[in-house]
Structures are given as structure tokens and as C-alpha cells.
Scaffold this active site. Structure first.
Site, short mmCIF file in Angstrom:
data_model
loop_
_atom_site.label_atom_id
_atom_site.label_comp_id
_atom_site.label_asym_id
_atom_site.label_seq_id
_atom_site.Cartn_x
_atom_site.Cartn_y
_atom_site.Cartn_z
N SER A 296 -6.96 25.68 -22.47
CA SER A 296 -8.24 25.52 -21.78
C SER A 296 -9.41 26.07 -22.60
O SER A 296 -9.75 25.51 -23.64
CB SER A 296 -8.15 26.18 -20.41
OG SER A 296 -9.23 25.82 -19.59
N ASP A 307 -14.01 21.43 -35.57
CA ASP A 307 -14.84 20.24 -35.82
C ASP A 307 -16.05 20.55 -36.69
O ASP A 307 -16.47 19.74 -37.50
CB ASP A 307 -15.30 19.63 -34.49
CG ASP A 307 -14.21 18.80 -33.82
OD1 ASP A 307 -13.10 18.72 -34.39
OD2 ASP A 307 -14.47 18.24 -32.74
N LYS A 321 -4.64 21.61 -22.46
CA LYS A 321 -5.31 21.46 -21.16
C LYS A 321 -6.76 21.08 -21.40
O LYS A 321 -7.62 21.92 -21.67
CB LYS A 321 -5.23 22.75 -20.34
CG LYS A 321 -5.87 22.63 -18.97
CD LYS A 321 -5.75 23.93 -18.20
CE LYS A 321 -6.42 23.81 -16.84
NZ LYS A 321 -7.89 23.64 -16.94
#
Length: 445
Positions: A296, A307, A321
Site C-alpha cells: 500500500s 519512476d 496492493k
């Protein structure tokens, strides 16, 4: 009598959702769908009528209806659930302070209570409870068919009281009986240690009320003691927590750019979180440790830093998740936890059921035996949960950035204890080696 129960059920659902839209006449283009829904509700009323008249024991309508709600939400996904007024009150208290228990994050997998992650520094963590352990009995009570809130109630209790747990662990033929003494599980989420020569280790065990504030305190203190050469950010076995804290922690590392976006069924609720340029610039290199217990909010952090190429992600594939839950209070003091959106990393990828794949896959040596984080045996992940969402959508979302603040303490340990940990932690050793190489390369440029 049948019509009476049908009207009762319709009224019940209108009150439960507490939303005028649910009780308004259907639009013409939705008539067919609503007719089908009405037929199902009529079937439900018929079954309830049969129970009231013919079931072997007297049926309490309230209990049956609550059971129906639990079944309805449980059929959707692993993270949506109904909370009684008592459970909802406990949830509100947990987000503000501490509670007494053994210190584990759990879920229900194939009808079996299963450990997602032990919380660092707690009784369960100290006694070696592992992610993926199946809890088959609590105080000699079988957990088969037990709801998650009921299991949590039994695991929690007064500080100093004992609770026994029987565990089934992959790779072991015999069940493990463990006895714990319940202790206060504080919202400690930041643990910091020096690695020497300007390098620092910071573990975030969960994203709680003041995680980012405490994280910044650690960085300020480190900066006052000398130049920060680099940090190892440990998110292993971090089950997640508050979304806003994950966003704010990433914001510490970035000057600009998207951190995470969320998109749900209602477009007006889509949110777009972007970094704000802060007063303090941190340009030191970073390595982030993750494993199958990283879920999460911790995956939001790892995905954003990956990224933006702001950190090297090292370890094993994360839990996966990629959904957002919203807690909706109900008029009777109860609450419903609903999955309302999926979140996406800055590049627009969803990690739902796939997780974050590290830049460097380095299994923890013990994981090859226990299955914690990508070894030879399977670790519980989102993709293993019944009714989990499939990863079938990609894209970026727009919306407003919403942020909050909160607080925690920093637990401490001896230098000798951490030296022992470093000696037995091959992932941390590799992370420190890479961090030193990155720092050296940075100085050369």
C-alpha cells in the site's frame, strides 16, 4: 408478510447507505438494472421470511442483516468491510494513539487468518512471527470462518495479559504454539541508525500520523552532525497506512513532478498528488529496501522514487496492493470501509496484484527458506487474496492534492544490536555497498 419484508429491506438499504440517490426513482436507461436489483432484494426478503418462520432456532433479524452486509462486502474485494459502532470507534482511536496487542497486520486468505506482516519491535516481531504465517487458533479457538474484526478483537486485550496463537508455517510439518504477553503497540514508525561516515539507515515501519514529521527530524539531526552522504530507507514489512504521509515523505525527496494519482468510479474524486519544492533540498543518494511485506503506502513511496529515478529500489517484489480505501461513517455509529479508487505511479502504471519489482532483486538469505519476500516458497501477496482486483487498467489521473499531518516517537536500540543486525542482513549490506558507490560517483561528477 412477504411485501412487508421487501419494504423493510428496501428501507434498510436506503438507511444504510444514507444517500438520497439510492432512494430516488431510477433513470430510464437504468431501469433494467434496477429491476434486476429489486428482484434480488425480493429474493433476499423471501429468504429472511423463511428464516423467521422455519429456522430451527429463533432468528435475530439484526444479526442476520449484519451478516448479509458482511457477505455483500466480502464478495467484492479483500479490503472492503463493515465495522460495527464498537469497531468503528476502535478504528478512530487507533489512528490517534496506541493499542494493546501482539503487533501483527493480518488478513483473511481462503478463509484462514493470515499474517501480512509483523510490526517491528512488538511481541510478535520479537518472537519470530513471519509474513505468510497462518493463524489457525487463538486461545484454542479455531479461526476457521472467523471474521477479521472478530479475530482482531481476540488478539487485542489488556496490556500484560497472555494470548496463545497456533500457527501453520510453510515448510514445517508441525503447528507452532506461541504464547504472547500483550503490550502497548505504539505508533512508532521511524527508526534511525548511523551507518558511519555520513551514511544513515532509516526504517519506516508504517505510515502513521507523524511519520513524515519524524522522518524530517531525523534528516535535520543527521545534517547537523555532518554532510549526509546517503541513506538506506527500509520499507520492508511496512504494511502501509496513511496515504497523505506516504505522499509527504516522497515530497521530501522530490522538487517537482507527480507523486501518485488515484482514479475511481466517480471522476470528481480523482486525486493528483504532486511534489512541492520545499525550503530544504536533499540531493543525497538513496537506496530503498522492500519485500513481499511492503504494501500500500510503502509501495506508493517505492514506486514514485523508482519512476523519478531518485532512489535505487532493492530487495524482492512487493505485496501489490494498488487500491485506496475510504471509511464512510453511518448514521448508527457504524462505518463501512470501501475500496473507492486505484492508485497509479508517476509513470501511470498500476501495481495492483503485481507489486513493485525492485531495480535489484536481492532475496534475503532467510527468505529462501521461510518464503519472506521472494524466496523458494510463496509469500502472501495481494494476488493471492480472494476477490482481489485484477490489474487491467493503466493511466494518469487529475485532481486536487490533499495532504494532512500527524505524529509518533522514535524507538531506540543499542549500537551493538544494530551491528548484529547489519552482520545478518545481506540486503542491508548490499544496499550500503551500493550507496557508497553512488556517493563516490556523485563526488567525482
Amino acid at each position: 408478510m412477504k411485501n412487508f419484508f421487501l419494504q423493510l429491506i428496501l428501507l434498510f438499504f436506503c438507511l444504510i447507505f444514507a444517500c438520497p440517490g439510492y432512494c430516488e426513482p431510477p433513470e430510464a436507461d437504468e431501469g433494467e438494472r434496477d429491476a434486476e436489483t429489486y428482484n434480488h432484494l425480493e429474493t433476499f426478503a423471501n429468504v429472511l421470511d423463511l428464516l423467521q418462520k422455519h429456522y430451527v432456532d429463533k432468528v435475530e433479524s439484526g444479526e442476520v442483516l449484519i451478516g448479509a452486509i458482511n457477505g455483500m462486502l466480502g464478495s467484492l474485494d479483500p479490503h472492503s468491510s463493515y465495522m460495527s459502532p464498537e469497531d468503528f470507534k476502535e478504528l478512530q482511536e487507533d489512528t490517534k494513539g496506541s493499542f494493546s496487542g501482539i503487533g501483527i497486520e493480518v488478513t483473511v486468505r481462503d478463509g484462514v487468518l493470515t499474517v501480512v506482516s509483523p510490526i517491528a519491535g512488538t511481541p510478535a516481531y520479537r518472537q519470530g512471527v513471519k509474513a505468510g504465517d497462518q493463524i489457525v487458533r487463538i486461545n484454542n479457538i479455531s479461526t476457521q470462518g472467523m471474521t477479521l474484526p472478530d479475530a482482531v478483537k481476540i488478539l487485542r486485550g489488556n496490556q500484560g495479559e497472555k494470548v496463545t496463537v497456533t500457527i501453520r508455517r510453510t515448510g514445517l510439518n508441525e503447528l507452532l504454539d506461541m504464547a504472547f504477553v500483550r503490550d502497548i503497540i505504539p505508533h512508532h514508525s521511524v527508526v534511525a541508525k548511523k551507518l558511519g561516515n555520513g551514511f544513515h539507515y532509516i526504517q519506516v515501519t508504517s505510515f502513521q500520523a507523524t511519520t513524515t514529521r519524524d522522518f524530517k527530524k531525523v534528516l535535520r539531526k543527521a545534517g547537523q552532525e555532518g554532510v549526509i552522504q546517503g541513506i538506506v530507507l527500509d520499507l520492508r514489512n511496512n504494511p502501509g497506512g496513511l496515504l497523505d504521509q506516504a505522499v509527504q515523505l516522497v515530497d521530501v525527496f522530490l522538487e517537482s513532478g507527480v507523486i501518485v494519482t488515484t482514479r475511481g468510479r466517480e471522476k470528481e474524486n480523482d486525486m493528483y498528488f504532486e511534489a512541492d519544492r520545499g525550503k530544504t533540498r536533499y540531493t543525497f543518494p538513496a537506496v530503498v529496501l522492500v519485500n513481499g511485506g511492503s504494501a500500500s503506502a510503502s509501495e506508493i513511496v517505492a514506486g514514485a522514487l523508482q519512476d523519478h529515478k531518485r532512489a535505487v529500489i532493492l530487495g524482492t517484489r512487493t505485496f501489490g496492493k494498488g487500491s485506496v480505501q475510504t471509511v464512510v461513517p453511518l448514521p448508527n455509529g457504524a462505518g463501512v470501509r470501501l475500496t473507492t479508487a486505484r492508485y497509479y505511479t508517476p509513470s501511470g502504471r498500476s501495481i495492483q496484484a503485481t507489486g513493485i519489482v525492485p531495480d535489484m532483486i536481492i532475496p534475503f538469505e532467510e527468505e529462501k527458506i521461510t518464503g519472506q519476500g521472494g524466496g523458494s516458497t510463496a509469500l502472501l501477496r495481494e494476488e493471492d487474496l480472494p476477490h482481489h482486483f485484477e490489474n487491467n487498467s493503466q493511466g494518469k489521473n487529475e485532481g486536487q492534492v490533499k495532504k494532512k499531518k500527524k505524529n509518533i516517537q522514535v524507538p531506540k536500540g543499542t549500537a551493538a544490536e544494530f551491528a548484529d543486525r547489519l552482520a545478518g542482513d545481506n540486503q542491508l549490506q548490499v544496499a550500503l555497498f551500493i550507496l557508497k558507490k553512488m556517493a563516490t560517483s556523485l563526488h567525482r561528477h
